[in-house]
Design a protein around this motif. Structure first.
Motif, mmCIF file in Angstrom:
data_model
loop_
_atom_site.group_PDB
_atom_site.id
_atom_site.type_symbol
_atom_site.label_atom_id
_atom_site.label_comp_id
_atom_site.label_asym_id
_atom_site.label_seq_id
_atom_site.Cartn_x
_atom_site.Cartn_y
_atom_site.Cartn_z
ATOM 1 N N THR A 1 43.949 33.716 40.232
ATOM 2 C CA THR A 1 43.052 32.847 39.527
ATOM 3 C C THR A 1 42.307 33.863 38.515
ATOM 4 O O THR A 1 42.009 33.485 37.341
ATOM 5 C CB THR A 1 41.996 32.193 40.418
ATOM 6 O OG1 THR A 1 42.799 31.339 41.394
ATOM 7 C CG2 THR A 1 41.240 31.397 39.734
ATOM 8 N N LEU A 2 42.088 35.159 39.107
ATOM 9 C CA LEU A 2 41.560 36.006 38.233
ATOM 10 C C LEU A 2 42.221 36.426 36.912
ATOM 11 O O LEU A 2 41.853 36.476 35.633
ATOM 12 C CB LEU A 2 41.168 37.214 38.993
ATOM 13 C CG LEU A 2 40.488 38.289 38.211
ATOM 14 C CD1 LEU A 2 38.965 38.144 37.750
ATOM 15 C CD2 LEU A 2 40.379 39.613 39.091
ATOM 16 N N LEU A 3 43.380 36.608 37.166
ATOM 17 C CA LEU A 3 44.454 37.072 36.180
ATOM 18 C C LEU A 3 44.408 35.841 35.066
ATOM 19 O O LEU A 3 44.668 35.937 33.630
ATOM 20 C CB LEU A 3 45.770 37.135 36.446
ATOM 21 C CG LEU A 3 45.941 38.836 37.269
ATOM 22 C CD1 LEU A 3 47.351 38.821 37.893
ATOM 23 C CD2 LEU A 3 45.727 39.731 36.444
ATOM 24 N N LEU A 4 44.611 34.321 35.549
ATOM 25 C CA LEU A 4 44.584 33.555 34.716
ATOM 26 C C LEU A 4 43.469 33.375 33.860
ATOM 27 O O LEU A 4 43.413 33.222 32.343
ATOM 28 C CB LEU A 4 44.779 32.170 35.510
ATOM 29 C CG LEU A 4 44.974 30.746 34.590
ATOM 30 C CD1 LEU A 4 46.203 31.063 33.851
ATOM 31 C CD2 LEU A 4 45.094 29.698 35.688
ATOM 32 N N LEU A 5 42.240 33.215 34.548
ATOM 33 C CA LEU A 5 41.017 33.669 33.693
ATOM 34 C C LEU A 5 40.852 34.539 32.586
ATOM 35 O O LEU A 5 40.208 34.405 31.510
ATOM 36 C CB LEU A 5 39.635 33.922 34.635
ATOM 37 C CG LEU A 5 39.490 32.542 35.707
ATOM 38 C CD1 LEU A 5 38.279 32.962 36.551
ATOM 39 C CD2 LEU A 5 39.123 31.229 34.672
ATOM 40 N N VAL B 1 43.571 35.894 31.017
ATOM 41 C CA VAL B 1 44.487 35.564 29.783
ATOM 42 C C VAL B 1 43.757 34.183 29.004
ATOM 43 O O VAL B 1 43.893 34.446 27.996
ATOM 44 C CB VAL B 1 46.082 34.994 30.578
ATOM 45 C CG1 VAL B 1 46.655 34.312 29.579
ATOM 46 C CG2 VAL B 1 46.543 36.072 31.179
ATOM 47 N N ALA B 2 43.219 33.534 29.924
ATOM 48 C CA ALA B 2 42.274 32.527 29.141
ATOM 49 C C ALA B 2 41.415 33.146 28.171
ATOM 50 O O ALA B 2 41.300 32.717 27.023
ATOM 51 C CB ALA B 2 41.935 31.409 29.953
ATOM 52 N N ALA B 3 40.705 34.093 28.741
ATOM 53 C CA ALA B 3 39.601 34.750 27.851
ATOM 54 C C ALA B 3 40.191 35.495 26.593
ATOM 55 O O ALA B 3 39.761 35.492 25.541
ATOM 56 C CB ALA B 3 38.657 35.823 28.984
ATOM 57 N N ALA C 1 36.344 32.160 19.515
ATOM 58 C CA ALA C 1 34.931 31.744 19.674
ATOM 59 C C ALA C 1 34.089 32.915 18.911
ATOM 60 O O ALA C 1 32.806 32.181 18.583
ATOM 61 C CB ALA C 1 34.629 31.637 21.390
ATOM 62 N N LEU C 2 34.491 33.943 18.882
ATOM 63 C CA LEU C 2 33.610 34.982 18.433
ATOM 64 C C LEU C 2 33.710 35.316 17.014
ATOM 65 O O LEU C 2 33.193 35.839 16.415
ATOM 66 C CB LEU C 2 33.719 36.557 19.012
ATOM 67 C CG LEU C 2 33.380 36.557 20.450
ATOM 68 C CD1 LEU C 2 33.953 37.975 20.930
ATOM 69 C CD2 LEU C 2 32.084 36.412 20.718
ATOM 70 N N GLY C 3 34.574 34.432 16.169
ATOM 71 C CA GLY C 3 35.057 34.491 14.854
ATOM 72 C C GLY C 3 35.541 35.500 14.205
ATOM 73 O O GLY C 3 35.172 36.024 13.294
#
Length: 128
Positions: A9-13, A15-17, A24-26
């Motif tokens: 779950t941590l690795l998936l988060l 990768v999504a980040a 998101a940061l432009g």
């Protein structure tokens, strides 16, 4: 939740980040093509530094459009993923087969004698 599930779950988060944060940061908003590939960025840098640069050779095949180029790249990625999946599946299957063979040897072949297999004739006890 098991330890492996927490790690996955941590690795998936993470990768999504990594996928969402640049958008998101432009990052890259000041560029004409913000997320261009490394080849395009190198070509742009070379033409800015040395406008009269002549490449040593030309590509063997130049796709007619960017869409065709993207499709060929996706096909190449799919073929590579298929080859890797086949290889890892083959390794896992061999490892499982070896484990089953060792387990059958450990029981002294009793499991093989008890189960004649699907093709063997079975005695139903009925007299003919």
């Amino acid at each position: 939740m098991s330890r492996n599930a927490k790690i996955n779950t941590l690795l998936l988060l993470v990768v999504a980040a990594l996928a969402v944060l640049p958008l998101a940061l432009g990052l890259g908003d000041h560029k004409e093509e913000p997320f261009a590939g490394a080849d395009a960025q190198a070509e742009t840098a070379i033409t800015e530094l040395k406008p009269d640069y002549e490449p040593w050779f030309s590509p063997l095949y130049e796709p007619p459009s960017g869409e065709v180029e993207s499709a060929l790249f996706a096909l190449q990625a799919a073929l590579g993923a298929g080859v890797l999946a086949y290889y890892f599946g083959l390794r896992r299957g061999r490892r499982q087969g070896e484990a089953r063979a060792l387990a059958a040897e450990g029981t002294g072949g009793a499991a093989a004698a008890a189960d004649p297999g699907p093709g063997a004739a079975r005695d139903t006890g009925a007299a003919g």
